[in-house]
Design an enzyme around this catalytic site. Structure first.
Site, short mmCIF file in Angstrom:
data_model
loop_
_atom_site.label_atom_id
_atom_site.label_comp_id
_atom_site.label_asym_id
_atom_site.label_seq_id
_atom_site.Cartn_x
_atom_site.Cartn_y
_atom_site.Cartn_z
N ASN A 78 -14.51 6.63 2.75
CA ASN A 78 -13.06 6.57 2.50
C ASN A 78 -12.70 5.92 1.17
O ASN A 78 -11.84 6.43 0.44
CB ASN A 78 -12.37 5.82 3.65
CG ASN A 78 -10.88 5.74 3.43
OD1 ASN A 78 -10.20 6.76 3.36
ND2 ASN A 78 -10.35 4.53 3.28
N TRP A 119 1.61 19.10 -14.06
CA TRP A 119 0.17 19.23 -13.78
C TRP A 119 -0.50 20.01 -14.89
O TRP A 119 0.07 20.95 -15.45
CB TRP A 119 -0.06 19.95 -12.45
CG TRP A 119 0.53 19.30 -11.25
CD1 TRP A 119 1.49 19.82 -10.43
CD2 TRP A 119 0.22 18.00 -10.72
NE1 TRP A 119 1.81 18.93 -9.42
CE2 TRP A 119 1.04 17.80 -9.58
CE3 TRP A 119 -0.65 16.98 -11.10
CZ2 TRP A 119 0.99 16.63 -8.82
CZ3 TRP A 119 -0.69 15.82 -10.33
CH2 TRP A 119 0.12 15.66 -9.22
N TRP A 176 -2.73 17.81 -6.82
CA TRP A 176 -3.47 17.33 -5.64
C TRP A 176 -3.86 18.46 -4.70
O TRP A 176 -4.84 18.38 -3.97
CB TRP A 176 -2.67 16.25 -4.89
CG TRP A 176 -1.34 16.71 -4.34
CD1 TRP A 176 -0.13 16.61 -4.96
CD2 TRP A 176 -1.09 17.33 -3.07
NE1 TRP A 176 0.86 17.14 -4.16
CE2 TRP A 176 0.31 17.58 -2.99
CE3 TRP A 176 -1.89 17.69 -1.99
CZ2 TRP A 176 0.91 18.19 -1.88
CZ3 TRP A 176 -1.30 18.30 -0.88
CH2 TRP A 176 0.08 18.55 -0.84
N TRP A 213 -4.07 12.94 0.68
CA TRP A 213 -3.92 13.40 -0.71
C TRP A 213 -2.54 13.03 -1.24
O TRP A 213 -2.40 12.57 -2.37
CB TRP A 213 -4.19 14.91 -0.83
CG TRP A 213 -5.65 15.19 -1.03
CD1 TRP A 213 -6.56 15.50 -0.07
CD2 TRP A 213 -6.38 15.11 -2.27
NE1 TRP A 213 -7.82 15.64 -0.63
CE2 TRP A 213 -7.73 15.42 -1.97
CE3 TRP A 213 -6.04 14.84 -3.59
CZ2 TRP A 213 -8.73 15.44 -2.96
CZ3 TRP A 213 -7.04 14.86 -4.57
CH2 TRP A 213 -8.36 15.16 -4.26
N GLU A 217 -6.86 2.14 12.08
CA GLU A 217 -7.33 3.32 11.33
C GLU A 217 -7.20 4.57 12.19
O GLU A 217 -6.81 5.64 11.70
CB GLU A 217 -8.77 3.11 10.85
CG GLU A 217 -8.93 2.02 9.82
CD GLU A 217 -7.97 2.15 8.64
OE1 GLU A 217 -7.83 3.26 8.10
OE2 GLU A 217 -7.35 1.14 8.25
N TRP A 272 -3.83 5.68 11.88
CA TRP A 272 -3.50 6.49 10.69
C TRP A 272 -3.68 7.98 10.99
O TRP A 272 -2.98 8.83 10.44
CB TRP A 272 -4.38 6.09 9.50
CG TRP A 272 -3.77 5.00 8.67
CD1 TRP A 272 -4.10 3.68 8.70
CD2 TRP A 272 -2.72 5.14 7.69
NE1 TRP A 272 -3.32 3.00 7.80
CE2 TRP A 272 -2.47 3.85 7.17
CE3 TRP A 272 -1.98 6.22 7.20
CZ2 TRP A 272 -1.51 3.62 6.18
CZ3 TRP A 272 -1.02 5.98 6.22
CH2 TRP A 272 -0.79 4.70 5.73
#
Ligand code: FAD
Length: 474
Positions: A338, A303, A356, A379, A272, A275
């Protein structure tokens, strides 16, 4: 001649390469923080709240070593030049920022200072590995996480742990602004009153120790359950550099080596943290990611312009309990779990079909851990437009996610108290409860808690149709 130690997002004295190098010179050190416009974008309100506390903590740590933090505000280069003139300093040491525009600005600053014969040096104190250093077999950037992490861990060397010099000799007659005058708390309204964090390096170390003692042993499963204190909550401490990522990695591995936690759990945690590096790596190689989809076809998504839907999402009033719980946790604490971040982001992008970038902007302003690379990368991951992203057609069902990951309802009941009396069976979809159940729970839908603002099945079908317009898939 003194050395200027320019603090930015490395607000710690332990494991701080710029400080260690400054100390090695044996010369006086001038620790300075400059409140300047963030070159990538204006710092968010919740982040400024954190910064206020973290700078005070750093000043207190410096004072225990006979030093103090000098505060200045304005354009960074002009402020450094002014300080150089006032103090006769001839060196500036800093830990680098790696966001593209900040990186470029640092290069310009270094160039200008070097032209004045100032020794300007930058170090990596914030990532496991400097972005750009981990490349694939053909010399290009990795776009998939797992091989990136493997290469990073094979290549990067953990630095030796250091506590920094015991005494820091700082000239006394240097003026500092007052942090109280900076007024870094949110205004109109100040929603930070309930934030319960301990910014600063002691707070970061305490969070890590607590996690190693309690959360890490069952991290890989526990991390998906928002009602359990199973994650480290290190993200704001890591963002502000109050702890180094290597320290977190090494302490987790030490716990495994000592037999206190299974090695697989420690490595899941390391992944993690990986990441975080992967996000910085992607932003470095693809600097338009904050504005544009990594997969360009996604910028043609149809959108919707839906100010009411967006507002309901921000305020936690969508009528979907897990989504609302997450958005209210974010507002109340400056942080969100998360798993729930993924659910609320998916709800905005897929159910509401809102760009987003709207969600990313709201997170940027309200998260205490708001981080350009991680926020944008995640995102885009949820939106399906990122590198190594979740496929767009995999649409989180907020009801099923709640039933699976908040099965006992502890998370929803904490953040959406008006649903507290509803039994687990109806909690994640209150509108499906029979009228007498709602009555017994004292819940008037549409008054105490909103009706769902959309129908999951219809929204899902609409999202899949939209996807077809950009990729021909469905
Ligand atoms: P832990 O589970 O204890 O993880 C340890 C550390 O690993 C974290 O502190 C963080 O630094 C890093 N990490 C974990 N997951 C991720 C991830 N998916 N991406 C990058 N780093 C990760 N994280 C941020 O730090 N800043 C953000 O602005 C941010 N925005 C996000 C937006 C969305 C839509 C989503 C889905 C996730 C976002 N994340 C962000 C990632 C993740 O949610 C947080 O890092 C995590 O919840 C922090 O809690 P923790 O420290 O307890 O995590």
């Amino acid at each position: 001649k003194p050395v200027i130690l320019w603090f930015r997002r490395d607000l710690r004295l332990h494991d701080n390469p710029a400080l260690n190098h400054a100390a090695e010179t044996g010369r006086p050190i001038l620790p300075v923080f400059i409140l300047d416009r963030n070159p990538d974008r204006q710092t968010g309100a919740a982040s400024l709240w954190w910064l206020d506390k973290s700078l005070r903590a750093l000043d207190a740590s410096l004072q225990t070593r006979g030093s103090r933090l000098i505060l200045r505000s304005g354009d960074s280069l002009s402020q450094l030049q002014k300080l150089i003139q006032e103090t006769n300093a001839d060196a500036v040491f800093m830990n680098r920022l790696f966001e593209p525009q900040a990186f470029e600005r640092d290069a310009e600053i270094a160039h200008a200072l070097k032209a004045d014969a100032v020794d300007c040096r930058g170090f990596n104190g914030s990532l496991l590995c400097r972005p750009g250093a981990v490349l694939n077999g053909t010399g290009g950037p990795y776009k998939v996480f797992t091989p990136f992490l493997k290469a990073l861990l094979a290549q990067a060397e953990p630095p030796a742990h250091t506590t920094g010099p015991r005494e820091i000799d700082t000239p006394t007659a240097v003026e500092s602004e007052s942090i109280d005058d900076w007024k870094l708390h949110p205004t109109g309204p100040d929603w930070s009153k309930g934030f319960d964090w301990t910014p600063g390096e002691d707070g970061g170390s305490a969070a890590l120790s607590d996690f190693l003692a309690h959360g890490l042993k069952a991290y890989s499963v526990g991390r998906d359950h928002p009602d359990r204190p199973a994650t480290s909550r290190l993200s704001p401490h890591l963002h502000w550099g109050e702890i180094s990522p290597w320290r977190a990695v090494e302490r987790a591995r030490d716990a495994a080596a000592a037999g206190k936690v299974p090695a697989a759990e420690a490595e899941k945690f390391v992944a993690e943290i990986g990441w975080r590096d992967f996000s910085a790596h992607l932003l470095h190689h693809f600097p338009t990611m904050p504005e544009r989809a990594f997969r360009p076809e996604y910028d043609a998504m149809p959108w919707r312009d839906d100010p009411k839907g967006l507002e309901a999402w921000k305020r936690g009033r969508t009528g979907y309990p897990l989504v609302d719980a997450g958005m209210r946790q974010l507002w109340a604490t400056g942080w969100m779990h998360n798993r729930v971040r993924m659910v609320v982001a998916s709800f905005l992008v897929k159910h509401l079909l809102i760009d987003w970038r709207e969600g990313e902007a709201w997170f940027w302003d309200t998260l205490v851990d708001a981080d350009l690379a991680s926020n944008v990368q995640n995102w885009q991951w949820v939106a399906g437009s990122g590198a190594d992203a979740a496929p767009y057609f995999r649409i989180f069902n907020p009801i099923a996610q709640g039933e699976k990951f908040d099965a006992k309802g502890g998370y929803v009941r904490r953040w959406v108290p008006e649903l507290r009396a509803l039994s687990d069976r109806w909690l994640q979809a209150p509108w499906t409860a029979p009228a007498e159940v709602l009555r017994d729970a004292g819940l008037r839908l549409g008054k105490d808690y909103p009706h769902p603002i959309l129908d999951h099945g219809q929204a899902r079908a609409r999202a899949l149709d939209a996807l077809k317009t950009v990729s021909g898939r469905g």
